[in-house]
Design an enzyme around this catalytic site. Structure first.
Site, PDB file in Angstrom:
ATOM      1  N   ALA A  22       0.833  -1.197   0.000  1.00 38.84           N
ATOM      2  CA  ALA A  22       0.000   0.000   0.000  1.00 38.84           C
ATOM      3  C   ALA A  22       0.871   1.252   0.000  1.00 38.84           C
ATOM      4  O   ALA A  22       1.508   1.571   1.009  1.00 38.84           O
ATOM      5  CB  ALA A  22      -0.934  -0.010   1.210  1.00 38.84           C
ATOM      6  N   GLU A  25      -2.107   6.957  -2.654  1.00 37.00           N
ATOM      7  CA  GLU A  25      -3.195   7.528  -1.868  1.00 37.00           C
ATOM      8  C   GLU A  25      -4.151   8.304  -2.768  1.00 37.00           C
ATOM      9  O   GLU A  25      -3.810   8.626  -3.913  1.00 37.00           O
ATOM     10  CB  GLU A  25      -2.622   8.443  -0.779  1.00 37.00           C
ATOM     11  CG  GLU A  25      -1.720   7.712   0.194  1.00 37.00           C
ATOM     12  CD  GLU A  25      -1.277   8.569   1.368  1.00 37.00           C
ATOM     13  OE1 GLU A  25      -1.627   9.778   1.402  1.00 37.00           O
ATOM     14  OE2 GLU A  25      -0.579   8.040   2.242  1.00 37.00           O
ATOM     15  N   TRP A  55      -6.228   2.139  -4.852  1.00 36.13           N
ATOM     16  CA  TRP A  55      -5.718   1.341  -5.967  1.00 36.13           C
ATOM     17  C   TRP A  55      -4.820   0.206  -5.476  1.00 36.13           C
ATOM     18  O   TRP A  55      -3.817  -0.119  -6.091  1.00 36.13           O
ATOM     19  CB  TRP A  55      -4.961   2.199  -6.991  1.00 36.13           C
ATOM     20  CG  TRP A  55      -5.726   3.381  -7.493  1.00 36.13           C
ATOM     21  CD1 TRP A  55      -5.370   4.692  -7.360  1.00 36.13           C
ATOM     22  CD2 TRP A  55      -6.971   3.373  -8.198  1.00 36.13           C
ATOM     23  NE1 TRP A  55      -6.328   5.505  -7.934  1.00 36.13           N
ATOM     24  CE2 TRP A  55      -7.324   4.713  -8.453  1.00 36.13           C
ATOM     25  CE3 TRP A  55      -7.818   2.350  -8.633  1.00 36.13           C
ATOM     26  CZ2 TRP A  55      -8.485   5.059  -9.128  1.00 36.13           C
ATOM     27  CZ3 TRP A  55      -8.986   2.710  -9.301  1.00 36.13           C
ATOM     28  CH2 TRP A  55      -9.294   4.046  -9.549  1.00 36.13           C
ATOM     29  N   GLU A 147       9.129  -4.009  -9.266  1.00 38.51           N
ATOM     30  CA  GLU A 147       7.766  -4.002  -9.787  1.00 38.51           C
ATOM     31  C   GLU A 147       7.756  -3.652 -11.270  1.00 38.51           C
ATOM     32  O   GLU A 147       7.030  -4.267 -12.063  1.00 38.51           O
ATOM     33  CB  GLU A 147       6.908  -3.003  -9.016  1.00 38.51           C
ATOM     34  CG  GLU A 147       5.477  -2.921  -9.521  1.00 38.51           C
ATOM     35  CD  GLU A 147       4.636  -1.904  -8.768  1.00 38.51           C
ATOM     36  OE1 GLU A 147       3.406  -1.881  -8.972  1.00 38.51           O
ATOM     37  OE2 GLU A 147       5.202  -1.118  -7.978  1.00 38.51           O
ATOM     38  N   ARG A 173      -8.502 -16.832 -41.800  1.00 36.26           N
ATOM     39  CA  ARG A 173      -9.561 -15.983 -42.351  1.00 36.26           C
ATOM     40  C   ARG A 173      -9.222 -15.595 -43.797  1.00 36.26           C
ATOM     41  O   ARG A 173      -8.089 -15.229 -44.106  1.00 36.26           O
ATOM     42  CB  ARG A 173      -9.701 -14.725 -41.500  1.00 36.26           C
ATOM     43  CG  ARG A 173     -10.663 -13.680 -42.047  1.00 36.26           C
ATOM     44  CD  ARG A 173     -12.109 -14.036 -41.765  1.00 36.26           C
ATOM     45  NE  ARG A 173     -13.011 -13.006 -42.264  1.00 36.26           N
ATOM     46  CZ  ARG A 173     -14.249 -12.834 -41.837  1.00 36.26           C
ATOM     47  NH1 ARG A 173     -14.717 -13.617 -40.882  1.00 36.26           N
ATOM     48  NH2 ARG A 173     -15.014 -11.889 -42.343  1.00 36.26           N
ATOM     49  N   GLY A 245     -10.884  -7.463 -36.694  1.00 37.12           N
ATOM     50  CA  GLY A 245     -12.092  -6.712 -37.013  1.00 37.12           C
ATOM     51  C   GLY A 245     -13.134  -6.854 -35.922  1.00 37.12           C
ATOM     52  O   GLY A 245     -12.846  -6.746 -34.731  1.00 37.12           O
TER      53      GLY A 245
END
Length: 290
Positions: A22, A25, A55, A147, A173, A245
């Site tokens: 954490a 803020e 978050w 991180e 395709r 698409g």
């Protein structure tokens, strides 16, 4: 310390405990040292913690409960200096620790629970202080570097899967009697995506293989790999969606989820702008490149 690791890491590693970090803020993200959450030392060595964080990944396990254990950064002295912040272990069940809100309706990364957590006179015992009080900024910088290279690796996974889906679809395709892969625009999107993915992969693996895990000092490249790979993953996912698409716009082929997930990597763990600022600052002392 060893006692904290022995007490908390086994359950965290097995997934029995849901844990998080954490830092951000409601009023500060990139400007992290402006955090308002504060901890006041008590005579018995404990701290009274007040404030809120938002978050927070793994912040909630449902609409009413927090996760189990969190590393929480807080101000222990006034000012934004490097010695004014400390790191604490806050555990579920501590009086005054609660869930503010579970954040829903996110654009992407919906499998990752995100929340606001609140501290109202939470008494954190001395044994839950991490490291030396006032030394948290160095840990913060090191952990941000870890991180960021991790998020860069996550970007590689998004790009790789997007290319696999795009390549498979373009070969199967047909349009105007030919597979899509025979058309120049599709070829350009596939080739560019593959080259960019391989460039990002080389950067991530090269940097990660030599990264020091026990100290900071690798910011220019930890920011660099995330800056490059996050943008690359979003662009590759976008090309995949365009190649498919209308089918790319629905969940069956996965690329719409990859496209949504990729955007967070340009925000979380440091915005693109923050990386550019950090890298430019560090490059000011560089006179030659390897």
């Amino acid at each position: 310390n060893d006692e904290q690791c022995a007490r908390l890491l086994p359950a965290a590693c097995t997934g029995e405990a849901v844990c998080g970090m954490a830092m951000t803020e409601p009023s500060c993200g990139t400007d992290v040292l402006a955090m308002r959450t504060n901890a006041v030392g008590q005579d018995d060595g404990s701290y009274l913690l007040n404030g809120s964080k938002i978050w927070i990944t793994n912040g909630a396990v449902n609409d009413a409960e927090t996760g189990d254990t969190f590393l929480v950064y807080a101000r222990t002295k006034e000012g934004s200096g490097a010695g004014n912040h400390s790191l604490f272990l806050v555990e579920k069940g501590m009086e005054g620790f609660s869930l503010g809100q579970r954040l829903k309706d996110k654009c992407g990364m919906r499998a990752s629970p995100t929340a606001e957590i609140v501290f109202d006179n939470v008494r954190v015992p001395a044994e839950n202080v991490v490291g030396t009080p006032g030394s948290a900024v160095s840990s913060m910088m090191r952990n941000l570097e870890l991180e960021r290279v991790t998020l860069a690796a996550m970007s590689l996974g998004i790009a790789r899967r997007s290319i696999e889906v795009m390549n498979s679809y373009a070969r199967e395709r047909t349009a105007f009697g030919e597979p899509l892969v025979k058309f120049g625009q599709i070829q350009a999107d596939l080739a560019d995506s593959f080259a960019e993915y391989q460039a990002g992969r080389a950067y991530v693996y090269n940097f990660a293989s030599g990264m020091a895990l026990d100290k900071s000092g690798s910011r220019i490249d930890s920011d660099g790999v995330k800056l490059f790979c996050a943008r690359m993953a979003k662009n590759v996912a976008d090309r995949a969606m365009q190649t498919l698409g209308g089918y790319g716009y629905v969940g069956e082929y996965q690329v719409e989820r990859l496209w949504r997930d990729a955007k967070l990597l340009e925000i979380g763990g440091g915005t693109n702008g923050a990386h550019q600022k950090n890298m430019t600052k560090d490059l000011a002392s560089v006179t030659s490149l390897p």
